[in-house]
Scaffold this active site. Structure first.
Site: not given
Length: 477
Positions: A221, A223, A228, A395, A397, A402
């Site tokens: 899952h 991404k 370089d 979508h 995440k 704090d």
């Protein structure tokens, strides 16, 4: 007619016996007691509906992978030329003290990667910003490009990515693409053929053993993009036009990526090396990032997956929540927490921590959305401030701890991310970046509505019952 009824009865008996056998298998092999109970009850009571899904989703052991991954881990780390520890102990020491020695030590143990100073991190808060930055970086690559996504589609943005990768390969830049075999199930073979014909090394992440051929679990899952060894992109966006907000009714799409430069890029590219090795049994020729930036942010790659010794993704969220003293803000498209995470949230409320969770107002998966509604209602009763994002599908995440730490990555607040998917999160311990994330989230909360105690109660009785049934399957969603 008499014989056909006997045949029908035999078939029904076989289905029920198969359900019982599968239920026993679930009890023995499912990783959590909640998941085992959910599968066992469903298989015994509803075998007609659950036997086939169990074939695809029920197995919780990735045959051969755990041993292979652990035994090869040391060799892969050496080949990836990973830093052994912090390049600036004073800076990382200050970051550790700010977040708390116990919390940072736990993150070290969970990730197996060091906290590294000398990084620069900035947010990319929509698909246009994200892909403009990624594609520009790919077009400027000099040595190699590593690209890994859960979903790659052969649509407009997918075509833009293909042209950029082919351009790299044509310039002599080593170009690699890794995509998940299930997440990218509708990616055309022609797309991959054209990439390979143009010099791009493209592979899918998939279970290779015959006994795993039906498995939809254990998906990659993650991404990430690495340029370089100097620059990386990590977050929630996949490659598809919907991530640009071009596919109603979920548009506009709300997601977040981060643009990273500095020593932590070496840790991020190791994630690619490990996954690439599993897919190809080869290791790409890479270099370590030695660039240190004036921003001097302290970052850590949190690598989690089902081959880990512990349930590292769930423990990451528990540790983040437990480390909060003033606030813990989280965003996720799915809110189906396990008992450990839900308990940590309730305890944070009891400590007086400002606990806020942002979830979508629109659904993309009916069963998960239904279960999320029940969990959101229970969280509100426990004192958690839940919000639903109104403009479009949420979508992203993101975790904000704090005024000192923020994390952006790929995992959702659900069992699939906690235990069944390979995920990547980048934790940044820096007050400036935490303030940037706070500003971003305050803008999101301003476009959201609070979840009230009556959201679940005011639903029709039949719908509430359906939501409760969906909630029973939370451990296996």
């Amino acid at each position: 007619m008499h014989f056909s009824m006997i045949d029908l009865g035999t078939l029904v008996l076989l289905i029920h016996l198969s359900g019982v056998v599968a239920a026993v298998h679930a009890v023995v092999y499912t990783r959590t007691s909640q998941g085992a109970i959910a599968w066992a009850v469903a298989l015994v009571t509803m075998p007609y509906l659950t036997l086939v899904p169990y074939l695809f989703l029920g197995q919780s052991h990735f045959a051969g992978y755990i041993d292979a991954r652990r035994s090869g881990n040391r060799q892969l780390r050496a080949l990836a030329d990973l830093p052994d520890g912090p390049a600036d102990p004073d800076a990382t020491g200050r970051a550790t003290a700010a977040l708390g020695d116990g919390a940072t030590h736990a993150f070290d143990r969970l990730s197996g990667m060091p906290l590294l100073a000398g990084n620069r991190v900035s947010t990319l808060i929509n698909g246009t910003q994200t892909f403009d930055a990624i594609l520009a970086a790919i077009e400027g690559a000099k040595h190699y490009v590593l690209v890994q996504f859960f979903v790659v589609r052969d649509d407009r943005i997918g075509q833009r990515l293909k042209r950029a990768l082919l351009g790299c390969a044509a310039r002599g830049v080593r170009t690699y693409l890794l995509y998940d075999g299930i997440g990218s199930h509708d990616l055309s073979r022609r797309y991959i053929r054209e990439l390979r014909a143009g010099g791009v090394v493209a592979h899918k992440f998939a279970t290779r053993r015959f006994v795993n051929r039906f498995q939809l679990n254990f998906r990659n899952h993650r991404k990430l993009v690495v340029i370089d060894g100097e620059r990386a992109f990590v977050g929630g966006h996949n490659v598809g036009d919907e991530y640009l907000g071009e596919k109603p009714p979920l548009s506009p799409w709300r997601d977040t990526h981060i643009d990273i430069a500095g020593p932590v890029v070496s840790s991020i590219q190791f994630v690619f090396v490990e996954d690439w090795f599993w897919a190809t049994q080869r290791v790409p020729d890479l270099i370590r990032c030695n660039t240190v930036h004036d921003a001097n942010m302290c970052c850590q790659a949190i690598i989690t997956g089902p081959a880990d010794e512990f349930e590292t993704c769930s423990l990451f969220f528990v540790n983040a929540i437990n480390s909060a003293q003033q606030r813990i803000w989280l965003t996720s498209p799915y809110f189906v927490p396990d008992e450990a995470v839900f308990t940590a949230l309730k305890l944070a409320v009891m400590r007086g921590v400002d606990v806020r969770i942002l979830i979508p107002a629109r659904r993309d998966h009916l069963v998960v959305f239904s279960a999320s509604t029940v969990h959101a209602s229970e969280a509100v009763r426990a004192g958690v401030r839940m919000f639903r994002y109104q403009p479009g599908f949420l979508h992203q995440k993101v975790v904000l701890i704090d005024d000192i730490a923020a994390a952006v990555g790929s995992p959702n607040l659900d069992n699939r991310s906690f235990r069944l998917n390979f995920e990547l999160t980048v934790l940044t311990i820096d007050r400036g970046f935490a303030a940037e994330v706070e500003t971003m989230l305050l803008a999101d909360f301003a476009e959201s509505l609070p979840v009230g105690l009556d959201e679940f109660r005011r639903a029709p009785a039949l719908k509430r019952a359906a939501m409760r049934v969906a909630c029973l399957f939370s451990p296996i969603l």
